[in-house]
Scaffold this motif. Sequence first.
Motif, PDB file in Angstrom:
ATOM      1  N   ASN A  10       6.508   0.069 -16.120  1.00 20.19           N
ATOM      2  CA  ASN A  10       5.790   0.996 -15.262  1.00 20.19           C
ATOM      3  C   ASN A  10       4.544   0.354 -14.670  1.00 20.19           C
ATOM      4  O   ASN A  10       3.759   1.016 -13.999  1.00 20.19           O
ATOM      5  N   ASN A  11       4.374  -0.931 -14.925  1.00 17.86           N
ATOM      6  CA  ASN A  11       3.212  -1.649 -14.429  1.00 17.86           C
ATOM      7  C   ASN A  11       3.575  -2.335 -13.124  1.00 17.86           C
ATOM      8  O   ASN A  11       4.020  -3.481 -13.102  1.00 17.86           O
ATOM      9  N   LEU A  12       3.394  -1.620 -12.020  1.00 16.46           N
ATOM     10  CA  LEU A  12       3.791  -2.102 -10.706  1.00 16.46           C
ATOM     11  C   LEU A  12       2.571  -2.366  -9.842  1.00 16.46           C
ATOM     12  O   LEU A  12       1.548  -1.701  -9.960  1.00 16.46           O
ATOM     13  N   ILE A  13       2.707  -3.349  -8.946  1.00 16.22           N
ATOM     14  CA  ILE A  13       1.671  -3.603  -7.957  1.00 16.22           C
ATOM     15  C   ILE A  13       2.303  -3.568  -6.574  1.00 16.22           C
ATOM     16  O   ILE A  13       3.513  -3.743  -6.425  1.00 16.22           O
ATOM     17  N   THR A  14       1.493  -3.316  -5.555  1.00 13.49           N
ATOM     18  CA  THR A  14       1.975  -3.292  -4.184  1.00 13.49           C
ATOM     19  C   THR A  14       1.288  -4.389  -3.380  1.00 13.49           C
ATOM     20  O   THR A  14       0.111  -4.694  -3.588  1.00 13.49           O
ATOM     21  N   ILE A  15       2.047  -4.983  -2.467  1.00 12.26           N
ATOM     22  CA  ILE A  15       1.549  -6.032  -1.587  1.00 12.26           C
ATOM     23  C   ILE A  15       1.903  -5.630  -0.165  1.00 12.26           C
ATOM     24  O   ILE A  15       3.078  -5.423   0.142  1.00 12.26           O
ATOM     25  N   ASN A  16       0.893  -5.532   0.709  1.00 11.12           N
ATOM     26  CA  ASN A  16       1.121  -5.027   2.052  1.00 11.12           C
ATOM     27  C   ASN A  16       0.605  -5.994   3.110  1.00 11.12           C
ATOM     28  O   ASN A  16      -0.517  -6.501   3.015  1.00 11.12           O
ATOM     29  N   THR A  17       1.459  -6.250   4.102  1.00  5.25           N
ATOM     30  CA  THR A  17       1.051  -6.992   5.293  1.00  5.25           C
ATOM     31  C   THR A  17       1.293  -6.092   6.497  1.00  5.25           C
ATOM     32  O   THR A  17       1.578  -4.895   6.346  1.00  5.25           O
ATOM     33  N   ASP A  18       1.207  -6.662   7.688  1.00  6.44           N
ATOM     34  CA  ASP A  18       1.460  -5.870   8.889  1.00  6.44           C
ATOM     35  C   ASP A  18       2.933  -5.540   9.079  1.00  6.44           C
ATOM     36  O   ASP A  18       3.265  -4.601   9.806  1.00  6.44           O
ATOM     37  N   VAL A  19       3.843  -6.288   8.398  1.00  3.58           N
ATOM     38  CA  VAL A  19       5.276  -6.039   8.585  1.00  3.58           C
ATOM     39  C   VAL A  19       6.016  -5.729   7.284  1.00  3.58           C
ATOM     40  O   VAL A  19       7.146  -5.247   7.325  1.00  3.58           O
ATOM     41  N   LEU A  20       5.406  -5.987   6.143  1.00  3.10           N
ATOM     42  CA  LEU A  20       6.078  -5.802   4.855  1.00  3.10           C
ATOM     43  C   LEU A  20       5.229  -4.958   3.906  1.00  3.10           C
ATOM     44  O   LEU A  20       3.999  -5.066   3.894  1.00  3.10           O
ATOM     45  N   ALA A  21       5.916  -4.153   3.116  1.00  2.47           N
ATOM     46  CA  ALA A  21       5.291  -3.444   2.004  1.00  2.47           C
ATOM     47  C   ALA A  21       6.154  -3.695   0.776  1.00  2.47           C
ATOM     48  O   ALA A  21       7.259  -3.160   0.664  1.00  2.47           O
ATOM     49  N   LEU A  22       5.668  -4.541  -0.130  1.00  7.65           N
ATOM     50  CA  LEU A  22       6.436  -4.951  -1.299  1.00  7.65           C
ATOM     51  C   LEU A  22       5.916  -4.258  -2.547  1.00  7.65           C
ATOM     52  O   LEU A  22       4.711  -4.029  -2.684  1.00  7.65           O
ATOM     53  N   THR A  23       6.855  -3.960  -3.430  1.00  4.78           N
ATOM     54  CA  THR A  23       6.502  -3.482  -4.766  1.00  4.78           C
ATOM     55  C   THR A  23       6.996  -4.506  -5.770  1.00  4.78           C
ATOM     56  O   THR A  23       8.175  -4.865  -5.762  1.00  4.78           O
ATOM     57  N   VAL A  24       6.082  -4.977  -6.623  1.00  5.86           N
ATOM     58  CA  VAL A  24       6.391  -6.028  -7.592  1.00  5.86           C
ATOM     59  C   VAL A  24       6.197  -5.479  -8.991  1.00  5.86           C
ATOM     60  O   VAL A  24       5.170  -4.866  -9.302  1.00  5.86           O
ATOM     61  N   ASP A  25       7.193  -5.700  -9.828  1.00  6.07           N
ATOM     62  CA  ASP A  25       7.097  -5.340 -11.241  1.00  6.07           C
ATOM     63  C   ASP A  25       6.473  -6.524 -11.973  1.00  6.07           C
ATOM     64  O   ASP A  25       7.015  -7.631 -11.957  1.00  6.07           O
ATOM     65  N   THR A  26       5.336  -6.282 -12.604  1.00  4.76           N
ATOM     66  CA  THR A  26       4.661  -7.388 -13.286  1.00  4.76           C
ATOM     67  C   THR A  26       5.424  -7.860 -14.514  1.00  4.76           C
ATOM     68  O   THR A  26       5.105  -8.911 -15.071  1.00  4.76           O
ATOM     69  N   LEU A  27       6.421  -7.110 -14.977  1.00  5.53           N
ATOM     70  CA  LEU A  27       7.298  -7.588 -16.032  1.00  5.53           C
ATOM     71  C   LEU A  27       8.287  -8.571 -15.407  1.00  5.53           C
ATOM     72  O   LEU A  27       9.331  -8.197 -14.887  1.00  5.53           O
ATOM     73  N   GLY A  28       7.926  -9.841 -15.400  1.00  6.15           N
ATOM     74  CA  GLY A  28       8.740 -10.864 -14.786  1.00  6.15           C
ATOM     75  C   GLY A  28       8.321 -11.210 -13.370  1.00  6.15           C
ATOM     76  O   GLY A  28       8.614 -12.293 -12.870  1.00  6.15           O
ATOM     77  N   GLY A  29       7.656 -10.276 -12.679  1.00  7.07           N
ATOM     78  CA  GLY A  29       7.212 -10.556 -11.315  1.00  7.07           C
ATOM     79  C   GLY A  29       8.306 -10.456 -10.277  1.00  7.07           C
ATOM     80  O   GLY A  29       8.272 -11.174  -9.265  1.00  7.07           O
ATOM     81  N   ASP A  30       9.285  -9.561 -10.476  1.00 11.37           N
ATOM     82  CA  ASP A  30      10.366  -9.381  -9.508  1.00 11.37           C
ATOM     83  C   ASP A  30       9.939  -8.429  -8.396  1.00 11.37           C
ATOM     84  O   ASP A  30       9.165  -7.492  -8.623  1.00 11.37           O
ATOM     85  N   ILE A  31      10.464  -8.664  -7.199  1.00  8.29           N
ATOM     86  CA  ILE A  31      10.243  -7.745  -6.079  1.00  8.29           C
ATOM     87  C   ILE A  31      11.334  -6.684  -6.151  1.00  8.29           C
ATOM     88  O   ILE A  31      12.508  -6.964  -5.934  1.00  8.29           O
ATOM     89  N   ILE A  32      10.939  -5.463  -6.475  1.00 11.31           N
ATOM     90  CA  ILE A  32      11.914  -4.398  -6.690  1.00 11.31           C
ATOM     91  C   ILE A  32      12.008  -3.447  -5.498  1.00 11.31           C
ATOM     92  O   ILE A  32      12.874  -2.570  -5.479  1.00 11.31           O
ATOM     93  N   GLU A  33      11.124  -3.635  -4.529  1.00 11.34           N
ATOM     94  CA  GLU A  33      11.212  -2.823  -3.316  1.00 11.34           C
ATOM     95  C   GLU A  33      10.584  -3.589  -2.160  1.00 11.34           C
ATOM     96  O   GLU A  33       9.549  -4.232  -2.310  1.00 11.34           O
ATOM     97  N   ALA A  34      11.232  -3.537  -1.006  1.00 17.25           N
ATOM     98  CA  ALA A  34      10.705  -4.155   0.207  1.00 17.25           C
ATOM     99  C   ALA A  34      10.925  -3.206   1.366  1.00 17.25           C
ATOM    100  O   ALA A  34      12.071  -2.926   1.737  1.00 17.25           O
ATOM    101  N   LYS A  35       9.833  -2.719   1.945  1.00 18.48           N
ATOM    102  CA  LYS A  35       9.894  -1.856   3.119  1.00 18.48           C
ATOM    103  C   LYS A  35       9.564  -2.685   4.359  1.00 18.48           C
ATOM    104  O   LYS A  35       8.611  -3.463   4.349  1.00 18.48           O
ATOM    105  N   LEU A  36      10.355  -2.495   5.405  1.00 18.37           N
ATOM    106  CA  LEU A  36      10.138  -3.201   6.663  1.00 18.37           C
ATOM    107  C   LEU A  36       9.415  -2.246   7.613  1.00 18.37           C
ATOM    108  O   LEU A  36      10.020  -1.339   8.181  1.00 18.37           O
TER     109      LEU A  36
END
Length: 538
Positions: A63-89
């Motif tokens: 449940n420990n998630l972080i979000t990374i946002n640019t002008d074209v991407l919105a990523l959700t990363v699970d800090t357990l392993g650091g996988d990208i579990i969601e990518a919004k365009l």
Amino acid sequence: MDSQRNILLIALLFVSFLLYQQWNMDNNPQPESQGVVQNVTQNGDVPSHSGDGQPLTDDSTSNNLITINTDVLALTVDTLGGDIIEAKLLAYDNELGSEDPFVLLKSEQGHTYTAQSGLIGANGIDTAAGRAQLQASADSFTLADGQDELRVPLTFEKDGIQYAKVFVLKRGSYAVDVAYTINNQSDTAASVQMYAQLKQNLMDDGGSLTMPTYRGGAFSADNEKYKKYSFDDMQDKNLNLTIAEQGWVAMMQHYFVSAWIPRSGEATNLYTRTSNGMGYIGVRLPQTTVAPGSEQTMTTTLWVGPKLQDQMEATAANLNLTVDYGWLWFIASPLHSLLSFIQSLVSNWGVAIMLLTFIVRGAMYPLTKAQYTSMAKMRMLQPKLQAMRERFGDDRQRMSQEMMELYKKEKVNPLGGCLPILLQMPIFIALYWALMESVELRHAPFFGWIHDLSAQDPYYVLPVLMGVTMFMIQKMSPTTVTDPMQQKIMTFMPVMFTFFFLWFPSGLVLYWLVSNVVTLIQQTLIYRSLEKKGLHSK
């Protein structure tokens, strides 16, 4: 060959082409998932879990998630392993008129599609016991105005070794660099190996008769610029290739693609596997040894976005080939480039399609003129040919000889009306693929009621107009058909084509409609010219 038969030939070739595409998908039924994880050695075909130097199939999340946002991407990363579990365009809406962005990567009930990466090996932090819980300095990271690059580090420390997993994102880019830096402050050498893989539910290839698209894996290797590797292929046999210089693995779908590109410059393993209803395709970088007191970095790039050919080509060699034009790519690719150039001038994809159609049909005008001229000449020779049939009866050999003499004397090529059509068909099919594979047409408006050129006409106006123009072409064209049954079939052709085109994307129907209009104009001009020369079309 007369005009009606030419139209019938086009119809049969085009429908046969679409049926062949659908047959390729339907004749490969999806087998049931085996649900078995195989354990093999480093050199085996199926990498399954760490502990023997293999990537994980661990699907656990935290449940420990972080979000990374640019002008074209919105990523959700699970800090357990650091996988990208969601990518919004962010530049692409989920549905036409929706305020929600399109979600390419996701982890939800019934559909998992994620981008995983980690470290395995003797000193890897992804083990059979579980993934490493990485630490982040904040819960959210955003590319600020005026900032061109965003770096997001996740850290972990174990046995005197400092691990940093860094995501590097740039403004306007769908390419995300994922780098592992290992700072070995222990007394012994550290051995690690980076892997990066895409995980998705096993599913069918997708598509339909009118939109035969592909969903599944693909890869590029030293001796294979681009090759599909479907979910069926993954279940039949695991991919296990080693590339010496460049390559990548990908998961594809209509308009969008995700891909891992290794940046090691050394021998890298490409692999696939299936487990518990999931398909995996990934890269495994060479094993790295970090001496005590030293530091090393391993890097891969994740492309996660639309099939933008120029950007993909700049990201990795041959990645642009995921825009799959089939075997006519050498025609479709320049047509797409020309279409994009026209759109940059007129700022409307529908208008660009119309202008492209005028250009293509204009370039083929010599073929069209030769076709109708030959048809008109063949029409004029019909009385003589009929007299020959009556005179020679069943003597086919004598009939053939006399016909050849007549054609030679009158300077008529009996195939003159057929060959131009056959030469035009590759261009028609290539343009079909160029339009169908263009993500730029997704949700692109034309005018009036056409709000999405990649979707069917909601009121069927364009298909009906296409059918009307096809009927007009038939009426204007010379014919030698006298059999009542053949005449009925020819008359029914526009109706059949109209029905078939009701479900076509409106951009494709627009092309066909404008092409018919151009044909009518060309027919009128050609027949007037022939009448002046004494060659009548009727």
